[in-house]
Design an enzyme around this catalytic site. Structure first.
Site, PDB file in Angstrom:
ATOM      1  N   GLU A 155      44.249  37.255  41.494  1.00 39.29           N
ATOM      2  CA  GLU A 155      43.929  38.520  40.823  1.00 39.29           C
ATOM      3  C   GLU A 155      44.342  38.484  39.345  1.00 39.29           C
ATOM      4  O   GLU A 155      43.606  38.982  38.484  1.00 39.29           O
ATOM      5  CB  GLU A 155      44.620  39.697  41.529  1.00 39.29           C
ATOM      6  CG  GLU A 155      43.947  40.127  42.825  1.00 39.29           C
ATOM      7  CD  GLU A 155      42.569  40.762  42.611  1.00 39.29           C
ATOM      8  OE1 GLU A 155      42.251  41.188  41.478  1.00 39.29           O
ATOM      9  OE2 GLU A 155      41.801  40.813  43.584  1.00 39.29           O
ATOM     10  N   GLU A 158      41.798  36.261  37.528  1.00 38.38           N
ATOM     11  CA  GLU A 158      40.488  36.904  37.411  1.00 38.38           C
ATOM     12  C   GLU A 158      40.487  38.015  36.377  1.00 38.38           C
ATOM     13  O   GLU A 158      39.541  38.183  35.615  1.00 38.38           O
ATOM     14  CB  GLU A 158      40.052  37.489  38.762  1.00 38.38           C
ATOM     15  CG  GLU A 158      39.494  36.457  39.725  1.00 38.38           C
ATOM     16  CD  GLU A 158      39.060  37.075  41.049  1.00 38.38           C
ATOM     17  OE1 GLU A 158      38.755  36.300  41.968  1.00 38.38           O
ATOM     18  OE2 GLU A 158      39.056  38.315  41.176  1.00 38.38           O
TER      19      GLU A 158
END
Lengths: 275, 275
Positions: A155, A158
């Site tokens: 996460e 990204e």
């Protein structure tokens, strides 16, 4: 009278046994509904004679024409995924012991702190925080089959382009009725940055930056949240070296060949073992 | 020409908006499949004009006759529970951002230790341990909507009749593909007994007893399991006062009125705050 005239051939559904006295059927070939019902009835009679209990039928979405027939024969829904529906039936008179479906979604929050005590924060383009101006740590949903410690690192990469390594789970929260009737387990994680250049992912993220922890913590939105204040306290305690969360240890068990992560207070264990 | 002749009345499905630009339809009344398809098509056109994105249709099992029609109109399965099936459709050209279904089942193991350093153990009637003679701590599945700390106490009471209070989560393990494609989160909990008389629940449990920890830990089955040995180490460290797990703190958040449990190393936090 020829021998074959004395024998009635009956088609049965192909099934495999599960570990709990039940059978699992995975259908794939198209069949008209009437033919299917007659084979299904013969199969259930056969399984009943064998003392079978639960019947699981996995129906790919292209066999949607058989759903109504199964429900009319007494089957009910167990779970569904985009490409299939799982239906179940309980043969014995005794109450069904068919286990419930998955009950929780799993989320992660990633607290990435650098040596200047700056925390990696983002502003979101959509969702609950859209337009609020709040700077928050990256969060996301753990994918099917993904480890919590892997999801936390993914996460961050990204949303911000920053590489990081997992340190530990600082805390977790369980909440209910968060997504229809389902519950939610949210794991607050501490990570160590391995790079510092930020490239915000423009689809979900409006902006990203390294922000002094004090400035992050002072935001009114965060001061108003009992939950986020607790999380800040654990981060502060961790920065001060007084807090020990749970870190992942790869372990095997007697039940499968897979290695799984066990999360525990490994530091405490080490000092206890060496004493 | 009368005014009413110039107006075409169209039936649309009643829907509510979600927080992400989508609509939710909960059907309840019987309808024939052809009528339903024409109302559905008019509704989707209407939602498209409004710029809606995701469409959620919750179909109770008694409306199973409409499943095939929905799939033929391009809907797919999202999730199912015994009494309903949830189908979804994505209106825009852009890729669907419809969130995934629940991915994890949650289990608890309850380590109940008395002042004589005896641990509460059971022999199971069925499942993986049937007939093995293994003495294990009580385990079970967390019910939908149930808190982990409540489930751990309930399982002990159900299996052994012993009352207990929750102390903390010692460790947790995440494993994958444990139930079809779903993952599993297993929370190993420490509990303090509030009573000592045992009444084993004969349906699932063959026998229950208080067993000296050393004797429990020496069982070959447990010595063979890397996972169970780690859990023993945390229990030993906890008994020796060198281990701190996560304990539940009731907290509110900005996102809902509900109170939820946050599990963290509360002892470490307290000493850090007071310093």
């Amino acid at each position: 009278m020829a021998a074959e005239d004395q024998v009635q051939r009956v088609n049965l559904l192909t099934s495999t046994d599960d570990n709990y006295g039940g059978v699992i059927v995975e259908l794939d070939q198209h069949m008209d509904s009437a033919t299917f019902v007659s084979i299904l009835r013969a199969s259930v009679s056969h399984w009943k004679l064998l003392g079978k209990k639960g019947v699981w039928i996995k129906l790919p979405i292209h066999l949607v024409n058989l759903v109504e027939a199964l429900v009319k024969e007494g089957f009910w829904y167990h779970h569904a995924e985009p490409k299939y529906l799982m239906l179940v039936y309980w043969i014995p008179e005794s109450p069904s012991t068919i286990p419930a479906n998955a009950t929780h979604r799993v989320g992660v929050g990633s607290f990435v702190m650098n040596e200047k005590q700056e925390v990696l924060v983002v502003q979101e383009n959509s969702g609950l925080f859209q337009g609020t101006g709040v700077w928050k740590f990256p969060t996301g949903v753990v994918d099917q089959g993904e480890d919590i410690c892997v999801a936390a690192v993914r996460e961050v990469k990204e949303e911000t382009g920053v590489d990081s390594e997992f340190v530990e789970v600082l805390a977790f929260r369980q909440s209910h009725n968060s997504f229809f009737e389902k519950s939610d387990l949210f794991f607050m994680c501490m990570l160590r940055p391995l790079s510092s250049d930020i490239q915000a992912q423009r689809l979900e993220i409006l902006n990203a930056q390294w922000m002094p922890f004090e400035e992050y913590a002072a935001q009114p939105f965060i001061q108003k949240s009992e939950l986020l204040k607790y999380i800040n306290d654990t981060c502060l305690a961790k920065m001060g070296g007084q807090y020990s969360g749970f870190s992942p240890v790869s372990t095997s068990s007697n039940f499968s060949d897979q290695k799984n992560y066990l999360y525990l207070s490994a530091g405490a264990l080490k000092s206890s073992n060496s004493s």
